[in-house]
Scaffold this active site. Structure first.
Site, PDB file in Angstrom:
ATOM      1  N   ASP A  84     -10.382  -6.210  11.014  1.00 43.54           N
ATOM      2  CA  ASP A  84     -10.482  -5.665  12.247  1.00 43.54           C
ATOM      3  C   ASP A  84     -10.603  -4.240  12.400  1.00 43.54           C
ATOM      4  O   ASP A  84     -10.115  -3.699  13.499  1.00 43.54           O
ATOM      5  CB  ASP A  84      -9.536  -6.312  12.994  1.00 43.54           C
TER       6      ASP A  84
ATOM      7  N   GLU B 198     -11.573 -13.034   6.905  1.00 45.14           N
ATOM      8  CA  GLU B 198     -10.196 -12.948   7.647  1.00 45.14           C
ATOM      9  C   GLU B 198     -10.535 -12.855   9.374  1.00 45.14           C
ATOM     10  O   GLU B 198     -10.151 -12.344  10.119  1.00 45.14           O
ATOM     11  CB  GLU B 198      -9.699 -11.429   7.475  1.00 45.14           C
TER      12      GLU B 198
ATOM     13  N   GLU C 104      -7.717  -2.934  17.127  1.00 49.88           N
ATOM     14  CA  GLU C 104      -7.993  -4.020  16.362  1.00 49.88           C
ATOM     15  C   GLU C 104      -7.975  -5.387  16.846  1.00 49.88           C
ATOM     16  O   GLU C 104      -8.973  -6.305  16.302  1.00 49.88           O
ATOM     17  CB  GLU C 104      -6.662  -4.087  15.088  1.00 49.88           C
TER      18      GLU C 104
ATOM     19  N   HIS D 291       1.872   3.388   9.836  1.00 51.86           N
ATOM     20  CA  HIS D 291       0.646   4.004  10.170  1.00 51.86           C
ATOM     21  C   HIS D 291      -0.004   3.630  11.539  1.00 51.86           C
ATOM     22  O   HIS D 291      -0.966   4.275  12.130  1.00 51.86           O
ATOM     23  CB  HIS D 291      -0.437   3.718   9.103  1.00 51.86           C
TER      24      HIS D 291
ATOM     25  N   ARG E  50      -1.786   3.036  14.983  1.00 46.26           N
ATOM     26  CA  ARG E  50      -2.224   3.854  16.202  1.00 46.26           C
ATOM     27  C   ARG E  50      -1.253   3.708  17.246  1.00 46.26           C
ATOM     28  O   ARG E  50      -0.539   4.819  17.618  1.00 46.26           O
ATOM     29  CB  ARG E  50      -3.480   3.816  16.463  1.00 46.26           C
TER      30      ARG E  50
ATOM     31  N   HIS F  37       1.304   7.410   4.290  1.00 45.25           N
ATOM     32  CA  HIS F  37      -0.186   7.264   4.879  1.00 45.25           C
ATOM     33  C   HIS F  37      -0.638   8.748   4.790  1.00 45.25           C
ATOM     34  O   HIS F  37      -0.028   9.430   5.107  1.00 45.25           O
ATOM     35  CB  HIS F  37      -0.109   6.369   6.166  1.00 45.25           C
TER      36      HIS F  37
HETATM   37  C1  UD1 Z   1      -7.502   2.494   9.829  1.00 48.52           C
HETATM   38  C2  UD1 Z   1      -7.791   1.361  10.812  1.00 48.52           C
HETATM   39  C3  UD1 Z   1      -6.591   0.427  10.781  1.00 48.52           C
HETATM   40  C4  UD1 Z   1      -5.979   0.011   9.477  1.00 48.52           C
HETATM   41  C5  UD1 Z   1      -5.762   1.391   8.822  1.00 48.52           C
HETATM   42  C6  UD1 Z   1      -5.238   0.901   7.397  1.00 48.52           C
HETATM   43  C7  UD1 Z   1      -9.006   1.639  12.795  1.00 48.52           C
HETATM   44  C8  UD1 Z   1      -9.318   2.057  14.055  1.00 48.52           C
HETATM   45  N1  UD1 Z   1      -8.084   1.696  12.022  1.00 48.52           N
HETATM   46  O1  UD1 Z   1      -6.352   3.319  10.501  1.00 48.52           O
HETATM   47  O2  UD1 Z   1      -6.972  -0.739  11.401  1.00 48.52           O
HETATM   48  O3  UD1 Z   1      -4.738  -0.578   9.820  1.00 48.52           O
HETATM   49  O4  UD1 Z   1      -6.768   1.868   8.738  1.00 48.52           O
HETATM   50  O5  UD1 Z   1      -4.544   2.158   6.602  1.00 48.52           O
HETATM   51  O6  UD1 Z   1     -10.416   1.329  11.820  1.00 48.52           O
HETATM   52  N2  UD1 Z   1      -6.841   9.969   6.163  1.00 48.52           N
HETATM   53  C9  UD1 Z   1      -7.223  10.712   4.978  1.00 48.52           C
HETATM   54  N3  UD1 Z   1      -7.790  10.084   3.823  1.00 48.52           N
HETATM   55  C10 UD1 Z   1      -7.437   8.530   3.647  1.00 48.52           C
HETATM   56  C11 UD1 Z   1      -7.414   8.017   4.870  1.00 48.52           C
HETATM   57  C12 UD1 Z   1      -6.892   8.725   6.064  1.00 48.52           C
HETATM   58  O7  UD1 Z   1      -7.361  12.140   5.155  1.00 48.52           O
HETATM   59  O8  UD1 Z   1      -7.684   8.103   2.635  1.00 48.52           O
HETATM   60  C13 UD1 Z   1      -6.774  10.579   7.574  1.00 48.52           C
HETATM   61  C14 UD1 Z   1      -7.499  11.412   8.254  1.00 48.52           C
HETATM   62  O9  UD1 Z   1      -7.074  12.643   8.776  1.00 48.52           O
HETATM   63  C15 UD1 Z   1      -7.935  10.281   9.409  1.00 48.52           C
HETATM   64  C16 UD1 Z   1      -6.688   9.865   9.468  1.00 48.52           C
HETATM   65  O10 UD1 Z   1      -5.837   9.616   8.203  1.00 48.52           O
HETATM   66  O11 UD1 Z   1      -8.419  10.970  10.400  1.00 48.52           O
HETATM   67  C17 UD1 Z   1      -6.623   8.464  10.323  1.00 48.52           C
HETATM   68  O12 UD1 Z   1      -7.642   7.535   9.542  1.00 48.52           O
HETATM   69  P1  UD1 Z   1      -8.241   6.564  10.402  1.00 48.52           P
HETATM   70  O13 UD1 Z   1      -8.983   5.395   9.467  1.00 48.52           O
HETATM   71  O14 UD1 Z   1      -9.086   6.818  11.671  1.00 48.52           O
HETATM   72  O15 UD1 Z   1      -7.301   5.654  11.036  1.00 48.52           O
HETATM   73  P2  UD1 Z   1      -6.053   4.532  10.376  1.00 48.52           P
HETATM   74  O16 UD1 Z   1      -4.710   4.875  10.912  1.00 48.52           O
HETATM   75  O17 UD1 Z   1      -6.081   5.064   8.668  1.00 48.52           O
HETATM   76  N1  UDP Z   2      -0.574  -0.371  -0.146  1.00 52.33           N
HETATM   77  C1  UDP Z   2      -1.046   0.276  -1.129  1.00 52.33           C
HETATM   78  N2  UDP Z   2      -0.399   1.543  -1.558  1.00 52.33           N
HETATM   79  C2  UDP Z   2       0.640   2.033  -0.553  1.00 52.33           C
HETATM   80  C3  UDP Z   2       0.861   1.314   0.779  1.00 52.33           C
HETATM   81  C4  UDP Z   2       0.232   0.233   0.999  1.00 52.33           C
HETATM   82  O1  UDP Z   2      -2.006  -0.061  -1.935  1.00 52.33           O
HETATM   83  O2  UDP Z   2       1.295   2.999  -0.663  1.00 52.33           O
HETATM   84  C5  UDP Z   2      -1.465  -1.632   0.344  1.00 52.33           C
HETATM   85  C6  UDP Z   2      -0.505  -2.903   0.678  1.00 52.33           C
HETATM   86  O3  UDP Z   2      -0.161  -3.574  -0.549  1.00 52.33           O
HETATM   87  C7  UDP Z   2      -1.528  -3.751   1.348  1.00 52.33           C
HETATM   88  C8  UDP Z   2      -2.259  -2.587   1.947  1.00 52.33           C
HETATM   89  O4  UDP Z   2      -2.336  -1.462   1.369  1.00 52.33           O
HETATM   90  O5  UDP Z   2      -2.486  -4.508   0.786  1.00 52.33           O
HETATM   91  C9  UDP Z   2      -2.193  -2.478   3.526  1.00 52.33           C
HETATM   92  O6  UDP Z   2      -3.004  -1.381   3.884  1.00 52.33           O
HETATM   93  P1  UDP Z   2      -2.495  -0.515   5.223  1.00 52.33           P
HETATM   94  O7  UDP Z   2      -0.860  -0.964   5.802  1.00 52.33           O
HETATM   95  O8  UDP Z   2      -2.651   0.751   5.396  1.00 52.33           O
HETATM   96  O9  UDP Z   2      -3.378  -1.395   6.422  1.00 52.33           O
HETATM   97  P2  UDP Z   2      -2.992  -2.539   7.519  1.00 52.33           P
HETATM   98  O10 UDP Z   2      -2.919  -3.817   6.355  1.00 52.33           O
HETATM   99  O11 UDP Z   2      -1.836  -2.600   8.351  1.00 52.33           O
HETATM  100  O12 UDP Z   2      -4.390  -2.810   8.121  1.00 52.33           O
END
Ligand code: UD1
Ligand code: UDP
Length: 377
Positions: free
Chosen positions: A92, A114, A128, A205, A207, A238
């Site tokens: 999602d 999923e 999501e 993490h 939003r 995160h």
């Molecule tokens: C995204 C997904 C969310 C998922 C989550 C898992 C959307 C809208 N959101 O949210 O559904 O649960 O990932 O973690 O698709 N960033 C980095 N490096 C990384 C990752 C993130 O720098 O490897 C930083 C960046 O500043 C970025 C911010 O994190 O702008 C947010 O990342 P983003 O993918 O937009 O949203 P998530 O909250 O991670």
């Molecule tokens: N996870 C990981 N390292 C971490 C924290 C989480 O590998 O430091 C894994 C966790 O086991 C799970 C996935 O990341 O499988 C969950 O990701 P996240 O919580 O970012 O996203 P969501 O599942 O809420 O979309």
């Protein structure tokens, strides 16, 4: 063509990619959007997956619209050069829905892994819940992890023949990773695992929790750390700076709190297995921890994953500071309550979801047929 962009999609897509690569009748071409960067690459490295295409879309502080438009634009160009027989998207995220839309526009069948999770509230989790509903409208094949998710799809008018209950591939990933005893990069964690101290593992993490709710989580963690000197809190943070700025100030400098960079999936699953209690707003962690018999407190008001709540191993506690403090305190001090929640249950999968996925894709493409569905324990 599996297409994914964030950490949880990478973890849940890895078993599918590996199964497709091993299947002699498929050519598996992996495309990543790079919605996440470090957190995505970390997972691909662990599973030995080298993407064939990388759209590299991440911008710091990216907006939802930027993720959507940059993904569709990148895939438009990719599909013009290389047109797969089907794409697989997972879950999602905005990568997932944007990829489904781009494929649909190109007349490419969309397989949704999923599928059918629903919280029932379009605004929570945001975005999501909307993302997954949009994908369900345009997918040709819906891989539901459980009978509950299948029922959600049928209630929205999806044709039953287009739904297969596979289980969730997160359990495939977990079962192949958790027993590998991957060493912790951070020596503090290695020492902690050897010490036998009780661990509260925390991730956040979402939003809709950013801002006040996350600041409250930080204060609750600080109070727990002060009240429970025998406990160690481990928080792999995160990469999102918005999350770090909200949660970390309250707990910085506390001797029994360890804040780390995101752990590799191998390290994280090992930390899960040595934890006493898990406090999270993550989707994936809610699915993994029950199969390891860990009580999970979910800092959200609702969930699209009701199965483990019904099984009694997951409790929804919201984001109120006082409530978080009290629920953790209760699990630490009320042994009957802890024992009631610490049951290993497997409502989300049996480790064969990727195999069922590949068989279902064969059926979609007219070169085989599905295999027996997942039945929840
Ligand atoms: C995204 C997904 C969310 C998922 C989550 C898992 C959307 C809208 N959101 O949210 O559904 O649960 O990932 O973690 O698709 N960033 C980095 N490096 C990384 C990752 C993130 O720098 O490897 C930083 C960046 O500043 C970025 C911010 O994190 O702008 C947010 O990342 P983003 O993918 O937009 O949203 P998530 O909250 O991670
Ligand atoms: N996870 C990981 N390292 C971490 C924290 C989480 O590998 O430091 C894994 C966790 O086991 C799970 C996935 O990341 O499988 C969950 O990701 P996240 O919580 O970012 O996203 P969501 O599942 O809420 O979309």
């Amino acid at each position: 063509m599996p297409i994914y962009g964030t950490r949880p999609e990478a973890i849940k897509m890895a078993p599918i990619v590996i199964a497709l690569q091993e299947a002699p009748d498929f050519e598996c071409v992996v495309a990543v959007t790079g919605q996440h960067r470090e957190m995505l690459d970390q997972v691909n490295e662990l599973f030995g997956i080298v993407p064939d295409h990388d759209l590299n879309i991440l911008q710091q502080g990216q907006t939802l619209s930027a993720i959507m438009t940059r993904t569709i634009d990148g895939l438009d160009k990719l599909f013009a050069e290389s047109k797969p027989d089907a794409v697989i998207v997972q879950g999602d995220t905005t990568t997932s829905t944007a990829a489904a839309i781009a494929a649909f526009y190109h007349g490419i069948p969309v397989v949704h892994a999923e599928a059918g999770l629903r919280s029932g509230n379009l605004l929570s989790p945001f975005p999501e819940e909307a993302n997954r509903k949009i994908t369900s409208q345009i997918a040709s094949l819906h891989l539901a992890p459980t009978s509950t998710s299948k029922a959600n799809l049928l209630a929205e008018g999806v044709t039953e023949a287009d739904v297969v209950i596979t289980g969730n591939t997160v359990i495939d990933a977990l079962l192949t990773t958790v027993n590998k005893h991957i060493p912790f990069t951070d020596p503090q964690l290695e020492e902690l695992a050897a010490s036998g101290r009780k661990v509260l593992l925390v991730t956040t993490h979402r939003r809709e929790n950013q801002g006040d709710a996350m600041r409250g989580m930080g204060r609750a963690l600080a109070r727990i750390a002060d009240a429970e000197p025998e406990l160690t809190i481990v928080l792999p943070a995160h990469r999102n700076p918005v999350v770090r700025e909200a949660v970390l100030p309250a707990i910085e400098g506390k001797g029994n709190v360890i804040v780390t960079e995101p752990l590799s999936y191998g390290e994280f699953t090992r930390m899960l297995s040595v934890s006493h209690v898990v406090l999270t707003d993550s989707g994936g962690v809610q699915e993994e921890a029950p199969s390891l018999g860990k009580p999970v407190l979910v800092m959200r008001e609702n969930t699209e994953r009701p199965e483990a709540v019904h099984a009694g191993t997951v409790a929804l506690i919201g984001t109120d500071e006082e409530r978080i403090f009290k629920e953790v305190d209760r699990l630490l001090h009320d042994q009957d309550h802890f024992d009631a929640m610490a049951n290993a249950v497997n409502p989300y999968g049996d480790g064969l979801a990727a195999e069922r996925t590949v068989a279902a894709v064969r059926e979609l493409l007219g070169v085989g047929s599905r295999i027996g569905e997942f039945v929840s324990s």
